[in-house]
Motif scaffolding. Structure first.
Motif, PDB file in Angstrom:
ATOM      1  N   GLY A  62       0.844  -1.192   0.000  1.00  0.00           N
ATOM      2  CA  GLY A  62       0.000   0.000   0.000  1.00  0.00           C
ATOM      3  C   GLY A  62       0.874   1.235   0.000  1.00  0.00           C
ATOM      4  O   GLY A  62       1.938   1.234   0.604  1.00  0.00           O
ATOM      5  N   GLU A  63       0.442   2.258  -0.706  1.00  0.00           N
ATOM      6  CA  GLU A  63       1.217   3.502  -0.745  1.00  0.00           C
ATOM      7  C   GLU A  63       0.272   4.677  -0.556  1.00  0.00           C
ATOM      8  O   GLU A  63      -0.924   4.550  -0.785  1.00  0.00           O
ATOM      9  N   SER A  64       0.841   5.826  -0.204  1.00  0.00           N
ATOM     10  CA  SER A  64      -0.021   6.992  -0.040  1.00  0.00           C
ATOM     11  C   SER A  64      -0.544   7.487  -1.382  1.00  0.00           C
ATOM     12  O   SER A  64      -1.401   8.353  -1.431  1.00  0.00           O
ATOM     13  N   GLU A 215      -7.381   6.448   4.355  1.00  0.00           N
ATOM     14  CA  GLU A 215      -6.102   7.130   4.501  1.00  0.00           C
ATOM     15  C   GLU A 215      -5.055   6.317   3.754  1.00  0.00           C
ATOM     16  O   GLU A 215      -4.413   5.448   4.326  1.00  0.00           O
ATOM     17  N   PRO A 216      -4.911   6.595   2.444  1.00  0.00           N
ATOM     18  CA  PRO A 216      -4.020   5.775   1.625  1.00  0.00           C
ATOM     19  C   PRO A 216      -2.619   5.707   2.215  1.00  0.00           C
ATOM     20  O   PRO A 216      -2.113   6.705   2.720  1.00  0.00           O
ATOM     21  N   GLY A 217      -2.047   4.543   2.170  1.00  0.00           N
ATOM     22  CA  GLY A 217      -0.701   4.371   2.692  1.00  0.00           C
ATOM     23  C   GLY A 217      -0.671   4.124   4.182  1.00  0.00           C
ATOM     24  O   GLY A 217       0.368   3.781   4.727  1.00  0.00           O
ATOM     25  N   ALA A 218      -1.800   4.297   4.865  1.00  0.00           N
ATOM     26  CA  ALA A 218      -1.833   4.075   6.309  1.00  0.00           C
ATOM     27  C   ALA A 218      -2.918   3.070   6.673  1.00  0.00           C
ATOM     28  O   ALA A 218      -2.635   1.960   7.111  1.00  0.00           O
ATOM     29  N   ARG A 219      -4.187   3.432   6.471  1.00  0.00           N
ATOM     30  CA  ARG A 219      -5.262   2.511   6.841  1.00  0.00           C
ATOM     31  C   ARG A 219      -6.519   2.794   6.038  1.00  0.00           C
ATOM     32  O   ARG A 219      -6.707   3.901   5.529  1.00  0.00           O
ATOM     33  N   GLU A 240     -10.788  -3.373   9.086  1.00  0.00           N
ATOM     34  CA  GLU A 240      -9.749  -2.352   9.000  1.00  0.00           C
ATOM     35  C   GLU A 240      -8.557  -2.959   8.274  1.00  0.00           C
ATOM     36  O   GLU A 240      -8.045  -4.005   8.676  1.00  0.00           O
ATOM     37  N   LEU A 242      -4.823  -2.387   7.420  1.00  0.00           N
ATOM     38  CA  LEU A 242      -3.659  -1.577   7.792  1.00  0.00           C
ATOM     39  C   LEU A 242      -2.535  -1.843   6.805  1.00  0.00           C
ATOM     40  O   LEU A 242      -2.259  -2.992   6.475  1.00  0.00           O
ATOM     41  N   VAL A 243      -1.904  -0.794   6.347  1.00  0.00           N
ATOM     42  CA  VAL A 243      -0.782  -0.948   5.429  1.00  0.00           C
ATOM     43  C   VAL A 243       0.474  -1.185   6.260  1.00  0.00           C
ATOM     44  O   VAL A 243       0.903  -0.311   7.009  1.00  0.00           O
ATOM     45  N   ILE A 244       1.028  -2.397   6.176  1.00  0.00           N
ATOM     46  CA  ILE A 244       2.271  -2.689   6.894  1.00  0.00           C
ATOM     47  C   ILE A 244       3.225  -3.290   5.875  1.00  0.00           C
ATOM     48  O   ILE A 244       3.254  -4.509   5.663  1.00  0.00           O
ATOM     49  N   ALA A 253       2.955  -7.468  14.207  1.00  0.00           N
ATOM     50  CA  ALA A 253       1.582  -7.009  14.421  1.00  0.00           C
ATOM     51  C   ALA A 253       0.647  -8.199  14.621  1.00  0.00           C
ATOM     52  O   ALA A 253      -0.273  -8.158  15.437  1.00  0.00           O
ATOM     53  N   GLY A 257      -1.076  -9.435  18.348  1.00  0.00           N
ATOM     54  CA  GLY A 257      -2.539  -9.397  18.396  1.00  0.00           C
ATOM     55  C   GLY A 257      -3.121  -8.110  17.857  1.00  0.00           C
ATOM     56  O   GLY A 257      -4.311  -7.855  17.997  1.00  0.00           O
ATOM     57  N   GLN A 258      -2.293  -7.282  17.230  1.00  0.00           N
ATOM     58  CA  GLN A 258      -2.845  -6.031  16.724  1.00  0.00           C
ATOM     59  C   GLN A 258      -3.629  -6.226  15.435  1.00  0.00           C
ATOM     60  O   GLN A 258      -4.545  -5.462  15.142  1.00  0.00           O
TER      61      GLN A 258
END
Lengths: 528, 318
Positions: A62-64, A215-219, A240, A242-244, A253, A257-258
């Motif tokens: 994922g990127e912004s 929120e591109p690149g984040a979540r 949700e 999440l971009v990791i 993560a 347990g995140q």
């Protein structure tokens, strides 16, 4: 198995005994934690899907700069977003058959040139508009449009005309194609209101989840669509994503347990990860494969004896064991495996045979100078190591290979599809026709083995028009034999999709159509 | 005019000049990147007409100098242009990223700066004895490890083993301050560990340097306690070099945290810049470069000004 434990598992599944208490009792009865976990999981599945909760997915890719426009999706996070909010006409199910989503049924004329999709009635988009055949047609129009820069443009090129009659959307093709429903199951082709012409990146589709935060690149946060038509999907309240991108952070993560689900577990750490508490690693064979490719029209590879010698000189099982750490299957020098519909299981597996390789090498009359194999780390994970293994196994057959290491930068523009012998990978395609048409048809843009075989081309075109499945299977089998014995493809291994799951995730099934159950995990899984 | 006001205004004017010079460098740098912007936006499938249209639209046919001035005047008025990749206004999309970066830097600085100063003072007070050796050893060890390794270690211990903090630090507007602080706990810890040593060592060195002066000996002969000597007599005279190093590290907290942002999935400027560099989104890269340069130069000017103001010889010229 102990009756008391079974009873307890049932109680725990209903939430009357806490999970911790159950695991504790299980331990007291001498049951290992892993086994107790499995018992609990099956007991939970038997209770049916639990509704509610927030399912968190940690994903690479994922990127912004990402957009929610389905046409522009090219990496993993947009892929999972699309599968979470969108709905296609049809989908490819885990068993390789067609599942009906926004289309209720599909029919074709007997020449496979015209296809009719009858739309499901009473389905609404997130904005309240009813999904119509018109929307489906407009969606296809947008993806056919050069301006949209759609990743599905290649699929759209074969369409001659489209029309809508009542609730039926029909497509007429320039040449027959029995695989059309598979092509329209492409993840880019999420049906959007008015085809997405107004605002393609609004994130409005007909899927189980609606946009809450982008929120591109984040979540990306999605909440349940209350008007979703299919009761068997969409169990959690929120998804949700999440971009990791960092692999270690992604695994951490999951362990902490995140997040509940992660994609792209590195085979090197998969076993270690699987041993940590509350986490399991799931792998499933997919159509992706790692390859070494020779140009069939360039010396010395123009000689089929030399190609055969090189095919026989690679130790496929060793590659699967050492490069994929067992998370994969051996290839057979054609780009198709059991992940594809109409795969012929009876084609004999090519084995490592230094003696036969040496014989073919001799027959090829090659002058004994080293054959240059170009690789880069970016060709596929472990490509350089794989080339070294290959060098060793070929040396045992008396074939000298010289490994030339290329920089990752520019590998795909300067080496791949340019140099006569190099490492590469393919992500695979949903159907055999698409895979062969993309890279092995004489006229293909990406004919990276320079394979020009009239018989093969003819078979491929005849298979497209063949609606009789057993006949098509026969044609594909014949093509596979040609490819395997005459082609320029050395396919040592098919890589598995390797995902990581928390033990809270239920409803997971083996599904090789893509990572995270072909992108369906967010819709079909639930949290225990 | 008081000479100090003159000195300060000179510094500020110099700083502004430096920012403008940097902007020229940034612009030139992005111009000599290989490949054409229009080509990199449209990709392989670009038709010649589409390329020509896009070049026209982006004003690429105009001479570089006039494009530079257009861009510079726009930037001075707060208009940084629109991103090529998603057509969004750069100033607005960067604002939230910059705010996040500053938020993280602020909390890291709030902890790191006082801690570094205190540790530096303690180390100077017990120079050569075990507290000094312990402090120096630990901080030098943490600065010697690459940031991502420190990140992974902290993550392994605090997130995976003890589950004290979340392993990813995604923050968003609807979170309360406490939730945000909880989310950024681990990157803050890593950043503190990374910047601590530099500031601590500088404080220690500057104070030890001052401690050899004659007036410190006098203070000792007066019978003052060592702690009082350091805080009353040595530290005020060591401020200038310390402030310089502190500012350098503050600037680093803003512009140099890309790796930490990636490891902890923190939606800050670093990630934003890296994503756009890989997509050849030149206006965004230029805007980020300009903001980073402004932060760096601004903090250094601030350091200069503090150094000037704390120097009695400059405040009270003969």
């Amino acid at each position: 198995m102990n009756d008391e434990l079974k009873y307890l598992a049932g109680r725990a599944a209903q939430g009357r005994v806490s999970r911790r208490a159950f695991m504790g009792r299980a331990a007291a009865l001498g049951i290992s934690a892993g086994m107790a976990g499995n018992m609990l999981a099956s007991a939970v599945s038997a209770q049916g899907a639990v509704k509610g909760g927030t399912l968190r997915i940690g994903s690479v890719g994922g990127e912004s700069t990402n957009s929610l426009d389905p046409a522009l999706a090219a990496s993993q996070v947009p892929y999972h977003n699309l599968n979470t909010f969108g709905e296609t006409l049809v989908e490819v199910k885990a068993d390789g058959s067609i599942g009906y989503r926004l289309a209720e049924s599909v029919e074709s004329t007997s020449d496979a040139k015209t296809w009719m999709f009858k739309m499901r009635s009473g389905v609404e988009f997130h904005n309240g508009k009813t999904v119509t055949a018109e929307d489906a047609m407009r969606t296809m129009e947008r993806h056919s449009n050069d301006d949209a820069q759609s990743g599905a443009l290649g699929i759209m090129r074969g369409i001659e005309s489209m029309k809508v009659e009542g609730d039926v959307f029909s497509v007429t093709l320039t040449t027959p194609n029995a695989d059309l429903p598979y092509l329209l199951a492409d993840y880019h082709l999420q049906i959007q209101p008015d085809g997405g012409f107004d605002d393609p990146a609004a994130g409005i589709g007909a899927g189980a989840y609606m946009l809450e935060a982008n929120e591109p690149g984040a979540r990306h946060l999605w909440k349940k669509n209350p008007n979703y038509w299919d009761d068997t999907r969409g169990h959690v309240d929120e998804v949700e994503i999440l971009v990791i991108n960092d692999a270690t952070a992604r695994m951490a993560a999951l362990q902490s347990g995140q997040v509940h689900i992660v994609n792209r577990v590195d085979p090197k750490v998969a076993q270690l990860l699987g041993r940590s508490p509350g986490v399991q690693v799931v792998n499933v064979g997919g159509p992706g494969h790692y390859v070494f490719i020779m140009h069939c029209d360039t010396e010395p590879f123009a000689n089929n004896h030399l190609r055969m010698a090189l095919k026989l000189a690679i130790n496929r099982q060793e590659m699967v064991d050492k490069i994929l750490n067992g998370y994969g299957t051996v290839g057979n020098d054609f780009p198709i495996n059991a992940a594809y519909p109409l795969f012929d299981e009876t084609i004999p597996q090519r084995e490592y045979d230094p003696a036969a390789a040496a014989e073919h090498y001799k027959m090829s009359g090659h002058d004994g100078s080293p054959i240059v194999l170009r690789v880069a780390d970016g060709a596929f994970p472990g490509a350089v190591e794989a080339a070294q293994l290959y060098q060793q196994s070929a040396a045992a057959a008396g074939i000298p290979l010289e490994i030339k290491r290329e920089p990752n930068d520019g590998y795909w523009s300067d080496v791949w599809n340019v140099q006569p012998f190099c490492a590469s990978y393919w992500g695979g395609r949903p159907v055999q026709d698409q895979m062969y048409s993309t890279a092995y048809l004489s006229s293909a843009d990406w004919n990276d083995t320079r394979f020009f075989n009239d018989k093969f081309d003819e078979l491929l075109l005849s298979a497209r028009a063949e609606l009789d499945l057993s006949k098509r299977k026969g044609i594909y089998s014949e093509m596979a034999h040609i490819m395997r014995d005459e082609g320029g493809l050395i396919c040592p291994m098919f890589n598995d999709y390797v995902d990581g799951l928390s033990d809270k995730v239920q409803g997971w099934e083996k599904d090789g159509t893509g990572e995270l159950m072909g992108g369906r995990a967010s819709q079909v899984c639930w949290l225990a | 005019m008081h000479p100090i006001v003159k000195l300060l205004s000179q510094r500020i004017a110099l700083g502004l000049l430096l920012i403008i010079a940097t902007s020229a460098l940034i612009f030139a740098g992005t111009q000599i990147l290989p490949g054409d912007v229009a080509q990199s936006i449209l990709g392989q499938s670009a038709t010649p007409e589409a390329l020509a249209n896009l070049r026209e639209e982006l004003g690429l046919n105009e001479p570089a100098l006039s494009r530079y001035f257009d861009w510079l005047f726009g930037a001075l008025q707060g208009d940084l242009g629109t991103a090529l990749t998603n057509g969004k206004d750069i100033a607005t999309s960067m604002a939230s990223r910059l705010a996040n970066t500053l938020f993280l830097a602020f909390w890291a600085a709030i902890i790191a700066v006082p801690l570094a100063l205190i540790l530096g003072l303690v180390a100077a007070r017990y120079a050569g004895r075990w507290p000094d050796k312990l402090i120096s050893g630990v901080t030098l060890a943490t600065i010697s490890l690459p940031e991502f390794v420190v990140g992974y270690i902290v993550m392994y211990i605090l997130a995976v083993n003890y589950r004290l903090f979340p392993s990813t630090s995604v923050i968003y507007d609807s979170m309360s301050l406490l939730e945000k602080l909880n989310a950024i706990a681990m990157p803050v810890i890593v950043l503190v560990l990374v910047v601590l040593a530099h500031m601590m060592r500088m404080t220690r060195a500057a104070i030890l340097n001052v401690m050899q002066s004659a007036y410190i000996e006098t203070a000792e002969l007066k019978g003052l306690r060592p702690a009082t000597i350091i805080s009353r007599h040595a530290f005020p005279n060591a401020i200038a070099p310390v402030v310089n190093v502190v500012m350098l590290n503050l600037a680093y907290l803003v512009v140099g945290v890309v790796v930490v942002e990636v490891v902890f999935v923190y939606p800050g400027m670093g990630q934003y810049l890296v994503d756009h560099v890989s997509k050849r989104d030149v206006p965004v890269v230029q805007a980020c470069g300009l903001v980073f340069a402004a932060v760096y130069i601004g903090l250094n000017i601030l350091a200069d000004m503090i150094a000037i103001l704390t120097n009695p010889r400059l405040r009270h010229p003969k």
